[in-house]
Design a protein around this motif. Structure first.
Motif, PDB file in Angstrom:
ATOM      1  N   GLY A  84       0.790  -1.221   0.000  1.00  0.00           N
ATOM      2  CA  GLY A  84       0.000   0.000   0.000  1.00  0.00           C
ATOM      3  C   GLY A  84       0.825   1.275   0.000  1.00  0.00           C
ATOM      4  N   THR A  90      -2.037   0.232  -5.097  1.00  0.00           N
ATOM      5  CA  THR A  90      -2.701   1.357  -5.755  1.00  0.00           C
ATOM      6  C   THR A  90      -2.991   1.057  -7.217  1.00  0.00           C
ATOM      7  OG1 THR A  90      -1.729   2.967  -4.268  1.00  0.00           O
ATOM      8  CG2 THR A  90      -2.456   3.782  -6.394  1.00  0.00           C
ATOM      9  N   VAL A  93      -5.962  -1.381  -7.445  1.00  0.00           N
ATOM     10  CA  VAL A  93      -7.259  -0.794  -7.076  1.00  0.00           C
ATOM     11  C   VAL A  93      -7.673   0.263  -8.104  1.00  0.00           C
ATOM     12  CG1 VAL A  93      -8.545   0.426  -5.275  1.00  0.00           C
ATOM     13  CG2 VAL A  93      -6.865  -1.309  -4.634  1.00  0.00           C
ATOM     14  N   HIS A 104     -15.850  -7.821 -11.425  1.00  0.00           N
ATOM     15  CA  HIS A 104     -16.804  -7.868 -10.322  1.00  0.00           C
ATOM     16  C   HIS A 104     -16.748  -9.193  -9.541  1.00  0.00           C
ATOM     17  CE1 HIS A 104     -20.453  -6.483  -8.283  1.00  0.00           C
ATOM     18  NE2 HIS A 104     -20.880  -7.730  -8.361  1.00  0.00           N
TER      19      HIS A 104
ATOM     20  N   SER B 118      -1.017   0.896   7.857  1.00  0.00           N
ATOM     21  CA  SER B 118      -0.931  -0.053   6.739  1.00  0.00           C
ATOM     22  C   SER B 118      -2.023  -1.108   6.830  1.00  0.00           C
ATOM     23  CB  SER B 118       0.438  -0.760   6.724  1.00  0.00           C
ATOM     24  OG  SER B 118       1.461   0.093   6.259  1.00  0.00           O
ATOM     25  N   ALA B 122      -5.011  -1.494   4.078  1.00  0.00           N
ATOM     26  CA  ALA B 122      -5.135  -2.721   3.284  1.00  0.00           C
ATOM     27  C   ALA B 122      -6.575  -3.221   3.238  1.00  0.00           C
ATOM     28  CB  ALA B 122      -4.219  -3.807   3.845  1.00  0.00           C
ATOM     29  N   GLY B 125      -8.168  -1.052   0.376  1.00  0.00           N
ATOM     30  CA  GLY B 125      -7.468  -0.825  -0.882  1.00  0.00           C
ATOM     31  C   GLY B 125      -6.114  -0.213  -0.659  1.00  0.00           C
ATOM     32  N   ALA B 126      -5.955   1.050  -1.042  1.00  0.00           N
ATOM     33  CA  ALA B 126      -4.621   1.668  -0.968  1.00  0.00           C
ATOM     34  C   ALA B 126      -4.699   3.176  -0.756  1.00  0.00           C
ATOM     35  CB  ALA B 126      -3.837   1.351  -2.238  1.00  0.00           C
ATOM     36  N   LEU B 128      -3.007   4.884   1.233  1.00  0.00           N
ATOM     37  CA  LEU B 128      -1.658   5.419   1.483  1.00  0.00           C
ATOM     38  C   LEU B 128      -0.770   5.281   0.248  1.00  0.00           C
ATOM     39  CD1 LEU B 128      -0.970   3.893   5.036  1.00  0.00           C
ATOM     40  CD2 LEU B 128      -2.089   6.058   4.484  1.00  0.00           C
ATOM     41  N   GLY B 129      -1.374   5.160  -0.925  1.00  0.00           N
ATOM     42  CA  GLY B 129      -0.586   4.888  -2.129  1.00  0.00           C
ATOM     43  C   GLY B 129       0.263   6.049  -2.611  1.00  0.00           C
ATOM     44  N   ALA B 233     -12.935   7.068  -3.652  1.00  0.00           N
ATOM     45  CA  ALA B 233     -13.675   5.915  -3.132  1.00  0.00           C
ATOM     46  C   ALA B 233     -14.663   5.464  -4.196  1.00  0.00           C
ATOM     47  CB  ALA B 233     -14.415   6.289  -1.846  1.00  0.00           C
ATOM     48  N   PHE B 234     -14.901   4.156  -4.283  1.00  0.00           N
ATOM     49  CA  PHE B 234     -15.862   3.636  -5.264  1.00  0.00           C
ATOM     50  C   PHE B 234     -16.372   2.275  -4.789  1.00  0.00           C
ATOM     51  CE2 PHE B 234     -13.357   0.246  -7.346  1.00  0.00           C
ATOM     52  CZ  PHE B 234     -12.078   0.569  -6.907  1.00  0.00           C
ATOM     53  N   PRO B 237     -15.695  -4.840  -6.171  1.00  0.00           N
ATOM     54  CA  PRO B 237     -16.031  -6.253  -5.965  1.00  0.00           C
ATOM     55  C   PRO B 237     -16.543  -6.533  -4.559  1.00  0.00           C
ATOM     56  CG  PRO B 237     -13.959  -6.070  -7.150  1.00  0.00           C
ATOM     57  CD  PRO B 237     -14.355  -4.677  -6.760  1.00  0.00           C
ATOM     58  N   TRP B 242     -14.140   0.691  -1.921  1.00  0.00           N
ATOM     59  CA  TRP B 242     -12.686   0.710  -2.043  1.00  0.00           C
ATOM     60  C   TRP B 242     -12.182   2.147  -2.034  1.00  0.00           C
ATOM     61  CZ3 TRP B 242      -9.705  -3.834  -2.671  1.00  0.00           C
ATOM     62  CH2 TRP B 242     -10.470  -5.001  -2.714  1.00  0.00           C
ATOM     63  N   TYR B 244      -8.530   4.519  -2.737  1.00  0.00           N
ATOM     64  CA  TYR B 244      -7.115   4.550  -3.137  1.00  0.00           C
ATOM     65  C   TYR B 244      -6.695   5.981  -3.425  1.00  0.00           C
ATOM     66  CZ  TYR B 244      -8.532   5.209  -8.016  1.00  0.00           C
ATOM     67  OH  TYR B 244      -9.079   5.702  -9.176  1.00  0.00           O
ATOM     68  N   THR B 245      -5.408   6.203  -3.310  1.00  0.00           N
ATOM     69  CA  THR B 245      -4.821   7.480  -3.684  1.00  0.00           C
ATOM     70  C   THR B 245      -3.932   7.219  -4.893  1.00  0.00           C
ATOM     71  OG1 THR B 245      -4.842   8.140  -1.360  1.00  0.00           O
ATOM     72  CG2 THR B 245      -3.513   9.480  -2.862  1.00  0.00           C
ATOM     73  N   PRO B 246      -4.299   7.779  -6.035  1.00  0.00           N
ATOM     74  CA  PRO B 246      -3.557   7.466  -7.269  1.00  0.00           C
ATOM     75  C   PRO B 246      -2.078   7.835  -7.174  1.00  0.00           C
ATOM     76  CG  PRO B 246      -5.591   8.659  -7.764  1.00  0.00           C
ATOM     77  CD  PRO B 246      -5.393   8.720  -6.270  1.00  0.00           C
ATOM     78  N   ARG B 247      -1.288   7.113  -7.938  1.00  0.00           N
ATOM     79  CA  ARG B 247       0.146   7.414  -7.969  1.00  0.00           C
ATOM     80  C   ARG B 247       0.408   8.699  -8.736  1.00  0.00           C
ATOM     81  NH1 ARG B 247       1.529   3.113 -11.523  1.00  0.00           N
ATOM     82  NH2 ARG B 247      -0.599   3.572 -12.121  1.00  0.00           N
TER      83      ARG B 247
END
Lengths: 254, 254
Positions: A84, A90, A93, A104, B118, B122, B125-126, B128-129, B233-234, B237, B242, B244-247
């Motif tokens: 993570g 990342t 996800v 899905h 962490s 987890a 998702g991510a 802390l990405g 957030a979205f 599955p 979920w 995440y923070t995009p790279r």
């Protein structure tokens, strides 16, 4: 076709002893391992098919892993450290988010690990014992002015700073610039910890200072931890240099 | 008397599956376990003598552990998460520093673990990405104005923020104040993750937003992760939310 499963697994610093039992369990069950070649090499015993990729191919790697899992395979995406933290969770996800429900039926999970900053810190004591941040110096996906603004902010706020991706062949000057920003706010004697390949063959952990650190000795396999104004280094048991950041922070008014 | 050894061991989030093999090895070999009662209870199988203490007694606990090791015992100081992050490694190393060589013969080490941020990250998702920080909201050892100044700095620098020790009976208002500082710099829709007792019995992980989060639902056993302006957030599955923070960070000039 019924969905398989996919775990993004953190190997921790690299040695098998630093992996969690949950990570070992998913690695043992996997039919397919997906990852950057050198990380796959850290997984010694496995009969799984190994899908090796280059370091920059995070998105293709994530899609391959999700496609394999959607086809019913038991997939592990291998990440070093914690998946993570500047790693593969990342990308997986984000790919899920962009896939419009295509995956899905896939059972997706993230198995956390010991991140590089924690591993390097443990080798010398507890430099992360007080407020800290983890910043990536890479400007491949982030404009360099953003990196500098963040360094200025955390330098002024006196956070301990762990620098990931500190240098590359394409940007050898950036670590020096980052250290100069921190040095403008902290004493020359501020401890700096260089953890290279911690938990792997040939590991080295060096304790130096903001005045003495040579950015030229740092490469992409190193995490750099720069202390705050309260971080201390001293000679302790076994002739080792220990570093810690006290839990007590002095009163701003004193 | 010949020196024994002391390891400050991180249990990770709490379940045995999230411990490293290195942690298990030291726990199995120990003659004495030292720690806060509820953390000792996380170590199920051990014949070691258990030295229980209250949560605030870090310094006495560190000295007891070092004294036992100096007397030749095989001591483990038990910490939840990573012992180097707002936990016992700092107290032990600080005690070493102040001991004037008294524990020179003790073999001291820190065995890192998966830190609470962490583990909570987890589960969803991510988050802390990308660049992030770990701040303790406790003002027991740090003046509250320092906490506020740091929150302002990292809020303006758009770091993801993981808050440790978010509340206590003595300071129920501080988390609300911290979230207000972050909300002044971030949209009301910014994802917030509340990870309570992750990896332990009755664990819950909640995804909410800066506008909707109720500080009254948060206790000391919760880690709070507040996204940056890019955190998403979205619904994915298994009907899960979920995060995440995009790279990729958008160009500051665009």
């Amino acid at each position: 076709m019924s969905g398989g499963r996919l775990a993004v697994v953190g190997l921790g610093p690299g040695d098998a002893a630093s992996r969690t039992a949950a990570a070992d369990e998913r690695l043992a069950a996997a039919t397919d391992l997906v990852g950057y070649g050198p990380y796959l090499d850290l997984v010694a015993a496995s009969d799984a098919i190994r899908h090796r990729s280059d370091n920059r191919q995070e998105e293709q790697r994530a899609r391959l892993a999700l496609d394999l899992a959607a086809a019913g395979r038991d997939v592990v995406v291998v990440s070093s450290g914690d998946p993570g933290v500047f790693a593969m969770a990342t990308a997986v996800v984000e790919t899920l988010h962009r896939s419009d429900g295509r995956y899905h039926d896939v059972d997706v999970s993230v198995v956390p690990g010991v991140t590089a900053a924690s591993a390097a810190a443990a080798r010398v004591g507890a430099p992360l014992g007080h407020d800290f941040c983890c910043l990536s110096l890479s400007d491949v996906l982030k404009p360099w002015p953003v990196v500098e603004a963040r360094l200025e902010a955390v330098a002024a706020a006196d956070l301990v700073v762990a620098l990931y991706n500190p240098v590359s062949a394409h940007r050898p000057w950036q670590l020096g610039r980052a250290l100069a920003i921190l040095a403008a706010h902290r004493p020359a004697t501020t401890p700096v910890v260089l953890g290279r390949d911690v938990g792997r063959a040939g590991e080295t952990t060096t304790v130096t200072t903001l005045a003495a650190v040579d950015p030229g000795t740092v490469d992409m396999r190193t995490v750099v931890v720069v202390g705050s104004t309260t971080t201390r280094a001293f000679a302790g048991p076994a002739g080792r240099t220990w570093v810690y950041t006290p839990r007590r922070y002095p009163d701003a008014t004193s």
